[in-house]
Design a protein around this motif. Structure first.
Motif, mmCIF file in Angstrom:
data_model
loop_
_atom_site.group_PDB
_atom_site.id
_atom_site.type_symbol
_atom_site.label_atom_id
_atom_site.label_comp_id
_atom_site.label_asym_id
_atom_site.label_seq_id
_atom_site.Cartn_x
_atom_site.Cartn_y
_atom_site.Cartn_z
ATOM 1 N N PRO A 103 13.670 2.925 6.997
ATOM 2 C CA PRO A 103 13.396 2.233 5.727
ATOM 3 C C PRO A 103 11.947 2.409 5.311
ATOM 4 C CG PRO A 103 13.619 0.651 7.525
ATOM 5 C CD PRO A 103 14.018 1.977 8.078
ATOM 6 N N PHE A 104 11.733 2.624 4.026
ATOM 7 C CA PHE A 104 10.390 2.768 3.469
ATOM 8 C C PHE A 104 9.732 1.403 3.304
ATOM 9 C CE2 PHE A 104 7.817 3.367 -0.549
ATOM 10 C CZ PHE A 104 6.781 4.052 0.058
ATOM 11 N N LEU A 105 10.532 0.409 2.859
ATOM 12 C CA LEU A 105 10.069 -0.979 2.705
ATOM 13 C C LEU A 105 11.029 -1.868 3.494
ATOM 14 C CD1 LEU A 105 9.455 -0.953 -1.169
ATOM 15 C CD2 LEU A 105 7.781 -0.486 0.640
ATOM 16 N N PRO A 106 10.771 -2.070 4.783
ATOM 17 C CA PRO A 106 11.733 -2.805 5.624
ATOM 18 C C PRO A 106 12.055 -4.208 5.121
ATOM 19 C CG PRO A 106 10.061 -1.718 6.964
ATOM 20 C CD PRO A 106 9.617 -1.586 5.546
ATOM 21 N N SER A 107 11.107 -4.899 4.516
ATOM 22 C CA SER A 107 11.345 -6.277 4.076
ATOM 23 C C SER A 107 12.369 -6.351 2.949
ATOM 24 C CB SER A 107 10.039 -6.929 3.623
ATOM 25 O OG SER A 107 9.146 -7.045 4.706
ATOM 26 N N LEU A 108 12.554 -5.243 2.225
ATOM 27 C CA LEU A 108 13.513 -5.199 1.114
ATOM 28 C C LEU A 108 14.717 -4.319 1.431
ATOM 29 C CD1 LEU A 108 11.069 -4.784 -1.919
ATOM 30 C CD2 LEU A 108 12.114 -6.887 -1.093
ATOM 31 N N ARG A 113 0.836 -1.208 0.000
ATOM 32 C CA ARG A 113 0.000 0.000 0.000
ATOM 33 C C ARG A 113 0.864 1.248 0.000
ATOM 34 N NH1 ARG A 113 -3.368 -2.935 3.668
ATOM 35 N NH2 ARG A 113 -2.540 -1.775 5.460
ATOM 36 N N HIS A 114 1.922 1.252 0.829
ATOM 37 C CA HIS A 114 2.823 2.400 0.844
ATOM 38 C C HIS A 114 3.423 2.627 -0.536
ATOM 39 C CE1 HIS A 114 3.615 2.084 5.466
ATOM 40 N NE2 HIS A 114 2.428 2.579 5.175
ATOM 41 N N LEU A 115 3.790 1.556 -1.208
ATOM 42 C CA LEU A 115 4.404 1.649 -2.531
ATOM 43 C C LEU A 115 3.419 2.217 -3.545
ATOM 44 C CD1 LEU A 115 7.184 0.929 -3.698
ATOM 45 C CD2 LEU A 115 6.279 -1.294 -4.324
#
Length: 286
Positions: free
Chosen positions: A275-280, A192-194
Motif C-alpha cells: 500500500p502507498f498510503l496504509p492508513s487509507l 509527504r509521499h503524497l
C-alpha cells in the motif's frame, strides 16, 4: 445542543419502533408458524427467527465493518408480509434519522451505541451475558429481503468478490489524511509521499469484502416489467410470498463460504503489492 437532544430523542423513538415491529412479527409467528428453511444444521424455529431479527450487537472483537448473516427462506402469506413491511419501514426511518446524526452531530454516535440498548434492559442483559455489549448500527437498519412475487425456485451460491476497488484522486487522499491525527509521524510520512506524486495520478482505495450469499430468484410468472428472475444478496432470511404456505424448490449450498474467490480476478486490479498510503488502504497502479 437543543438539536442534538431532539435528534437523539427521535433516534430513541425510532429504535423502540424497530424493536416493537420485530416483536410483533415474532408474536404472530408464534401463533401461526410458517414453513422455513435455514442454511446449515440449525433448524428453522421461533428461537432462530428471534435471534436473526434482534441481533443488533457487536460481539467482542468483531470488526466494525462486518455483519453477521442469517441465511434462510420463509414462506410468507399476506399477513406475515405486512409485518415484514412494518419492520422495513421502521428500519428505513431509523436509518434516515441516523444519517442526520452522522451529518449534523457525529459526536453523538458513541453515546448512541452505549445508551440505546438500556431502553430494552431484558434484551440487553440477556445479550450482555453472551459477550455482546454495544449496538451494531448497520445490523439495526439492514432490511429484511422480500421476493417481489411467488417463486418457482431459488438458487443459492456463495459469492466471493475478494475486494472492491475505488478510484481516488490525490486531493481526495490528502483531504482524508488531513482529517486524521496529523501530529502522528506515520500520517506526516504519508502526506509527504503524497506530495511527491503528480496531482493527476489516479490512486486505488481497496476494501476487502467478506463473502456473501447470493440468491437467484425465479418467478412463477413474469413481473410487470417482464422479468422472470432477479438476483439479490441474502444477509437475512428471505421472505417469499406463498399463500399455500409452501417453499419453492431450492438448492442447499455449503454452510460456510469457499476459501477461494469464485470469480476471475478483474483486469483493473493491477496494483502495486504494498500500500502507498496504509492508513487509507490506498495503492498506486503499476
Amino acid at each position: 445542543m437543543e438539536r442534538q437532544y431532539h435528534l437523539l430523542a427521535r433516534l430513541e423513538h425510532d429504535f423502540d419502533h424497530v424493536i416493537e415491529t420485530c416483536e410483533a412479527l415474532i408474536g404472530h409467528v408464534e401463533h401461526a408458524p410458517p414453513k422455513g428453511w435455514v442454511l446449515g444444521d440449525t433448524p428453522f424455529d421461533i428461537a432462530w427467527l428471534r435471534h436473526a431479527l434482534l441481533d443488533f450487537w457487536y460481539q467482542d472483537g468483531q470488526d466494525g465493518r462486518a455483519t453477521r448473516n442469517y441465511i434462510g427462506l420463509i414462506a410468507a402469506d399476506s399477513t406475515l408480509l405486512a409485518y415484514v413491511a412494518d419492520i422495513n419501514h421502521a428500519k428505513q426511518t431509523f436509518a434516515a434519522t441516523l444519517a442526520e446524526i452522522r451529518e449534523d452531530a457525529p459526536s453523538l454516535l458513541p453515546e448512541i451505541k452505549a445508551v440505546l440498548p438500556f431502553r430494552h434492559p431484558t434484551l440487553h442483559d440477556h445479550l450482555r451475558g453472551q459477550g455482546l455489549a454495544r449496538l451494531h448500527l448497520k445490523q439495526c437498519w439492514r432490511h429484511l429481503p422480500v421476493a417481489d412475487a411467488p417463486l418457482s425456485r431459488v438458487r443459492l451460491a456463495w459469492y466471493s468478490s475478494g475486494r472492491s476497488i475505488k478510484r481516488l484522486s490525490v486531493r481526495d487522499a490528502e483531504r482524508r489524511l488531513l482529517e486524521m491525527d496529523t501530529e502522528s509521524p506515520h500520517i506526516r510520512i504519508q502526506l509527504r509521499h503524497l506530495a511527491d506524486i503528480p496531482d493527476g495520478e489516479p490512486l486505488a482505495q481497496v476494501q476487502t469484502q467478506a463473502p456473501v450469499m447470493r440468491a437467484n430468484l425465479f418467478f412463477r410468472e413474469a413481473l410487470a416489467d417482464g422479468r422472470m428472475r432477479r438476483a439479490m444478496n441474502l444477509p437475512l432470511p428471505l421472505f417469499i410470498p406463498s399463500e399455500d404456505g409452501r417453499l419453492p424448490s431450492h438448492n442447499t449450498p455449503e454452510a460456510t463460504p469457499p476459501n477461494t474467490r469464485t470469480r476471475a480476478k478483474r483486469a483493473d486490479t493491477k496494483l502495486e503489492d504494498a500500500p502507498f498510503l496504509p492508513s487509507l488502504r490506498v495503492y498506486r497502479y503499476r
